[in-house]
Each structure stands twice: as structure tokens, then as C-alpha cells.
Motif scaffolding. Structure first.
Motif, PDB file in Angstrom:
ATOM      1  N   TRP A  86       0.825  -1.202   0.000  1.00 18.79           N
ATOM      2  CA  TRP A  86       0.000   0.000   0.000  1.00 18.79           C
ATOM      3  C   TRP A  86       0.860   1.254   0.000  1.00 18.79           C
ATOM      4  CZ3 TRP A  86      -4.806   0.850  -1.233  1.00 18.79           C
ATOM      5  CH2 TRP A  86      -5.742  -0.170  -1.133  1.00 18.79           C
ATOM      6  N   ALA A  87       1.968   1.228   0.740  1.00 27.47           N
ATOM      7  CA  ALA A  87       2.831   2.412   0.807  1.00 27.47           C
ATOM      8  C   ALA A  87       3.438   2.715  -0.550  1.00 27.47           C
ATOM      9  CB  ALA A  87       3.924   2.200   1.844  1.00 27.47           C
ATOM     10  N   ASP A  88       4.001   1.702  -1.204  1.00 27.55           N
ATOM     11  CA  ASP A  88       4.600   1.919  -2.524  1.00 27.55           C
ATOM     12  C   ASP A  88       3.549   2.338  -3.549  1.00 27.55           C
ATOM     13  OD1 ASP A  88       7.079   1.298  -1.549  1.00 27.55           O
ATOM     14  OD2 ASP A  88       7.055  -0.780  -2.264  1.00 27.55           O
ATOM     15  N   TYR A  89       2.389   1.710  -3.477  1.00 25.36           N
ATOM     16  CA  TYR A  89       1.309   2.030  -4.404  1.00 25.36           C
ATOM     17  C   TYR A  89       0.851   3.478  -4.214  1.00 25.36           C
ATOM     18  CZ  TYR A  89      -3.334   1.788  -6.624  1.00 25.36           C
ATOM     19  OH  TYR A  89      -4.447   2.023  -7.401  1.00 25.36           O
ATOM     20  N   GLY A  90       0.653   3.869  -2.969  1.00 22.28           N
ATOM     21  CA  GLY A  90       0.204   5.236  -2.703  1.00 22.28           C
ATOM     22  C   GLY A  90       1.210   6.273  -3.149  1.00 22.28           C
ATOM     23  N   VAL A  91       2.480   6.017  -2.882  1.00 21.61           N
ATOM     24  CA  VAL A  91       3.529   6.949  -3.307  1.00 21.61           C
ATOM     25  C   VAL A  91       3.575   7.039  -4.830  1.00 21.61           C
ATOM     26  CG1 VAL A  91       6.036   7.264  -3.436  1.00 21.61           C
ATOM     27  CG2 VAL A  91       4.940   6.784  -1.239  1.00 21.61           C
ATOM     28  N   ASP A 356      10.007  10.546 -11.282  1.00 22.84           N
ATOM     29  CA  ASP A 356      10.775   9.525 -10.555  1.00 22.84           C
ATOM     30  C   ASP A 356      11.535  10.133  -9.381  1.00 22.84           C
ATOM     31  OD1 ASP A 356       9.864   7.553 -12.230  1.00 22.84           O
ATOM     32  OD2 ASP A 356      11.649   7.517 -13.489  1.00 22.84           O
ATOM     33  N   ALA A 357      12.078  11.342  -9.568  1.00 20.96           N
ATOM     34  CA  ALA A 357      12.797  12.004  -8.481  1.00 20.96           C
ATOM     35  C   ALA A 357      11.836  12.382  -7.353  1.00 20.96           C
ATOM     36  CB  ALA A 357      13.513  13.241  -9.008  1.00 20.96           C
ATOM     37  N   VAL A 358      10.651  12.867  -7.706  1.00 22.34           N
ATOM     38  CA  VAL A 358       9.643  13.196  -6.701  1.00 22.34           C
ATOM     39  C   VAL A 358       9.220  11.939  -5.952  1.00 22.34           C
ATOM     40  CG1 VAL A 358       7.282  14.042  -6.361  1.00 22.34           C
ATOM     41  CG2 VAL A 358       8.818  15.209  -7.961  1.00 22.34           C
ATOM     42  N   ARG A 359       9.062  10.852  -6.689  1.00 21.13           N
ATOM     43  CA  ARG A 359       8.667   9.584  -6.082  1.00 21.13           C
ATOM     44  C   ARG A 359       9.737   9.109  -5.091  1.00 21.13           C
ATOM     45  NH1 ARG A 359       6.692   5.994 -10.616  1.00 21.13           N
ATOM     46  NH2 ARG A 359       5.049   7.578 -10.467  1.00 21.13           N
ATOM     47  N   GLY A 360      11.000   9.232  -5.480  1.00 16.35           N
ATOM     48  CA  GLY A 360      12.085   8.848  -4.579  1.00 16.35           C
ATOM     49  C   GLY A 360      12.110   9.707  -3.328  1.00 16.35           C
ATOM     50  N   TRP A 361      11.868  11.014  -3.506  1.00 16.46           N
ATOM     51  CA  TRP A 361      11.841  11.916  -2.348  1.00 16.46           C
ATOM     52  C   TRP A 361      10.693  11.546  -1.413  1.00 16.46           C
ATOM     53  CZ3 TRP A 361       8.114  15.346  -0.583  1.00 16.46           C
ATOM     54  CH2 TRP A 361       8.534  16.254   0.403  1.00 16.46           C
ATOM     55  N   ARG A 363       9.327   8.622  -1.029  1.00 18.01           N
ATOM     56  CA  ARG A 363       9.650   7.360  -0.354  1.00 18.01           C
ATOM     57  C   ARG A 363      10.634   7.589   0.791  1.00 18.01           C
ATOM     58  NH1 ARG A 363      10.027   3.941  -5.972  1.00 18.01           N
ATOM     59  NH2 ARG A 363       7.864   3.179  -5.965  1.00 18.01           N
ATOM     60  N   GLN A 364      11.585   8.483   0.590  1.00 18.20           N
ATOM     61  CA  GLN A 364      12.532   8.788   1.666  1.00 18.20           C
ATOM     62  C   GLN A 364      11.816   9.416   2.850  1.00 18.20           C
ATOM     63  OE1 GLN A 364      15.575  11.248  -0.095  1.00 18.20           O
ATOM     64  NE2 GLN A 364      16.824   9.490  -0.674  1.00 18.20           N
ATOM     65  N   ARG A 365      10.909  10.346   2.575  1.00 17.69           N
ATOM     66  CA  ARG A 365      10.157  10.976   3.665  1.00 17.69           C
ATOM     67  C   ARG A 365       9.309   9.940   4.398  1.00 17.69           C
ATOM     68  NH1 ARG A 365      13.019  13.996   1.698  1.00 17.69           N
ATOM     69  NH2 ARG A 365      14.197  13.179   3.455  1.00 17.69           N
ATOM     70  N   LEU A 366       8.716   9.006   3.643  1.00 21.95           N
ATOM     71  CA  LEU A 366       7.892   7.973   4.267  1.00 21.95           C
ATOM     72  C   LEU A 366       8.743   7.062   5.138  1.00 21.95           C
ATOM     73  CD1 LEU A 366       5.109   6.688   4.517  1.00 21.95           C
ATOM     74  CD2 LEU A 366       5.624   5.310   2.497  1.00 21.95           C
ATOM     75  N   ARG A 367       9.927   6.692   4.657  1.00 20.85           N
ATOM     76  CA  ARG A 367      10.827   5.865   5.473  1.00 20.85           C
ATOM     77  C   ARG A 367      11.244   6.600   6.741  1.00 20.85           C
ATOM     78  NH1 ARG A 367      12.885   3.865   0.413  1.00 20.85           N
ATOM     79  NH2 ARG A 367      14.393   5.577   0.312  1.00 20.85           N
ATOM     80  N   GLY A 368      11.517   7.895   6.609  1.00 18.98           N
ATOM     81  CA  GLY A 368      11.885   8.674   7.785  1.00 18.98           C
ATOM     82  C   GLY A 368      10.761   8.743   8.793  1.00 18.98           C
TER      83      GLY A 368
END
Length: 378
Positions: A86-91, A356-361, A363-368
Motif C-alpha cells: 500500500w505504501a509503494d502504491y500510494g507513493v 521519478d525524483a519526486v517519487r524517490g523523495w 519514499r525517503q520521507r515515508l521511510r523517515g
């Protein structure tokens, strides 16, 4: 409405690009050309212009089927393989939508304010609605309030707020976002092993459907049909693809003639199952491949940003003039199409290209955020 760059479906790329162009042509025709009933001539060229220039809505229905095929199909595949997150899908979904939508809303405000200063008085309050019904009307003037901006950013246009400003094509993004939410919930109601999870997902999915207007819910059927079609891939068959194309053309004609939700659903489902065979057709290469990829890459941006620009230019330079069909107006349409494509390409380069860069950013915020939550647990 996206594909992996490593595995592009060339003919679906071309279809998506052509549908975006079809929406622009439809708006150009409505801005520049007198209605068919008022035209003094009806040559073969004129009939082609009015036919192709009247298929904007049908192109949006095709977008729903394409989105279901690409997004819904990959979601079902991930669920079957046990790798859906769900997290990856939502991002992935939010980065895809917001990277274009946020600048599109800001540009809409800028262009509308410019058009208000340069164009006829009251244009954005619906003063010219009798001439261009696809623009602002007295009952639905361009709304630039902060609440409407935020509502569109949260995909509540047509549900709780109007579309922002003059950007009427944004109505379909609310559909897309809510389909993105409802579909995996309903799919989990069938695929998940735990009965409690199935029940909860079914309830949440039905709640999401119940939050939508009836027409929005019904237009989700082509989206679901696209997902189901992708879940049952076809073997390559050019004959079957051509037959599907013929059925789609017939469905386009019926939907355009009927102008009802039933016609839209039939058209969307016909397109959805044609996509199975179109996706299996061997790539061509050469100029076709370059055009397919290029048009597909900018299709979302083109769809989201073109109308406020064209409306502002028409208000400023031409309003309230509309022309008889003919080569002069075709040349004017071609010029404005080139302007819209150049504008959309520039906006794509600045924003959508960086998805893709926004998506990576994100994901980093979500991991944090997850790390902070885990650190606070006893």
C-alpha cells in the motif's frame, strides 16, 4: 496512466498520445469554429473536422480504459505475486498525479488572471458561454478560491468543489484518483487470504464508491474492464487487433450519437478489451516508435495544462470571433496546436519529467516517518 520505461507498450503509447491530441483538437474546434448547425458549408473536409473535433469526451473514456489496463493490471499482478504494498502504491500514484497537477493549478491561475486582464470583460464569469459552452458559464464561473485549489489538489472536484479556474479537463483527475483508491480495496476483498481483511477492504471499497457521484462510479466500469483485460493477456494476433479496432470505432460512433452514460460504458469496455490485442502487436520502430513515446510522455501534461492557455489566447486575440470551417481555420488550429504542444513540452520538461525524483523523495520521507514512529514505540 503510466508504464515502466523498461517495458513500454508502443501501440498503447500511441493511443494515449492520440487521445491527448484528440482532446486538444476538440477544444480548438469549439473555440475557433462555428457550431456545425451554424456552418454555411459542409464539405468532406469540414465533416472530418467536425467529427474529429467532437470526440474529446470519447478520448477521456479511452484514458480511463488505458489507466485501468496499465495501473489496475499491474496492481492485480502484484497482488497475485504477493508483492503489493500500500505504501509503494500510494507513493507511486500520488507522485504521478501531483507532479503535474500542482503546477497545472498554479499555471491555470496565472493564465486566467492574464486572460481576465487582456480579454473581454466578464469572460471568466461566463459572459461568452453562449459561444463556448466548454468554458466558464454564468452558473459555473471560473473559481480561484483557496478552498477550490485545495479541493482540486485533494481530487474533490465534481465531488465537493468545482474544477479550479477555467481548467475544465481536470474533472477526470478526480475520477482517476478515486479509482486508484477504490480498485485495490475491492481487489483485496477477493484476493486477500484473511477473511477479516477481505471484509474490511470490501467495506472500505464500497464506502469509497458511495462517496462518488453516481456517474463517476459508473465511469469506473471501463477502468475495471481495463484492469481485467490486462489480467488476461492475449497472444499476438494482428487480425484480432484489427477486429477490435473496428469494434472500437463502431462503439465510438454509438457513444457519440447517444451521448449517454450507457454509451460511455460500452465504449470504454470495448476499448479495454481491444487493448489486450493491441498490447500484443509487435512494435514497429522508426519514426512511429519515436512519435509514440514522445506523445505518450507529454500526454498527461498536455491534457492538464492546454485548456487555460488556449482559452486565454482566444479571449485575448480572437473573442468573440469564430470562423466558418475551411483551410484558413485549419491553419489557425494547427498553429495553436503547435503552441499548445510546445507549452506542454516545456511544462513536462520542468515537472513531469522529474516524477521519478519526486517519487524517490516521497519514499525517503515515508521511510523517515516510519523510523520516527518505530523509535517512539516502547
Amino acid at each position: 496512466m503510466e508504464q515502466s520505461r523498461k517495458h513500454r507498450l508502443q501501440h498503447l503509447d500511441m493511443l494515449r498520445g492520440l487521445c491527448a491530441l484528440g482532446v486538444v483538437v476538440s477544444h480548438l474546434r469549439s473555440l475557433l469554429v462555428v457550431p456545425y448547425a451554424e456552418a454555411h458549408r459542409h464539405s468532406v473536409v469540414d465533416l472530418i473536422l467536425f467529427t474529429l473535433g467532437g470526440l474529446g469526451h470519447e478520448c477521456v473514456i479511452a484514458f480511463f480504459a488505458l489507466s485501468g489496463f496499465l495501473v489496475g493490471g499491474s496492481t492485480l499482478a502484484a497482488m497475485r505475486a504477493g508483492r503489493f504494498s500500500w505504501a509503494d502504491y500510494g507513493v507511486a500514484r500520488l507522485s504521478r498525479l501531483w507532479t503535474v497537477l500542482l503546477p497545472a493549478l498554479a499555471l491555470t491561475a496565472l493564465l486566467d488572471f492574464a486572460g481576465s486582464a487582456l480579454g473581454p470583460a466578464g469572460a471568466y464569469q461566463g459572459a461568452l458561454a453562449a459561444t463556448i459552452p466548454s468554458g466558464p458559464t454564468p452558473t459555473e464561473p471560473a473559481n480561484h478560491s483557496l478552498a477550490t485549489f485545495l479541493g482540486n489538489l485533494m481530487f474533490l472536484q465534481t465531488i465537493d468543489t468545482p474544477v479550479f479556474g477555467s481548467n475544465r479537463p481536470l474533472w477526470s483527475l478526480a475520477n482517476e484518483a478515486w479509482y486508484y483508491l477504490a480498485f485495490p480495496l475491492l481487489a483485496f476483498a477477493f484476493f486477500h487470504r484473511a477473511p477479516l481483511v477481505r471484509a474490511l477492504c470490501a467495506a472500505a471499497g464500497l464506502l469509497a464508491l458511495g462517496s462518488m457521484p453516481v456517474e463517476m462510479t459508473l465511469l469506473g466500469l471501463p477502468w475495471i474492464a481495463g484492469a481485467l483485460a490486462a489480467d488476461h493477456p492475449a497472444r499476438p494476433s494482428l487480425a484480432r487487433a484489427l477486429l477490435g479496432a473496428a469494434a472500437t470505432v463502431a462503439a465510438v460512433g454509438a457513444a457519440h450519437a447517444w451521448r449517454t452514460i450507457v454509451g460511455d460504458i460500452i465504449l470504454g469496455c470495448a476499448i479495454a478489451f481491444w487493448l489486450r490485442d493491441l498490447a500484443a502487436v509487435r512494435p514497429i520502430g522508426g519514426l512511429y516508435a519515436g512519435a509514440a513515446q514522445g506523445l505518450s510522455d507529454i500526454s498527461y501534461t498536455l491534457y492538464a495544462v492546454h485548456f487555460p492557455l488556449l482559452l486565454m489566447l482566444w479571449f485575448w486575440l480572437l473573442a468573440p470571433e469564430q470562423s466558418e470551417p475551411g483551410f484558413a481555420v485549419l491553419a489557425r488550429m494547427a498553429l495553436l496546436m503547435a503552441v499548445a504542444l510546445a507549452y506542454a513540452t516545456a511544462v513536462w520538461f520542468l515537472f513531469e519529467r522529474r516524477t521519478d525524483a519526486v517519487r524517490g523523495w516521497m519514499r525517503q520521507r515515508l521511510r523517515g516517518f516510519r523510523l520516527v514512529l518505530s523509535a517512539r514505540r516502547p
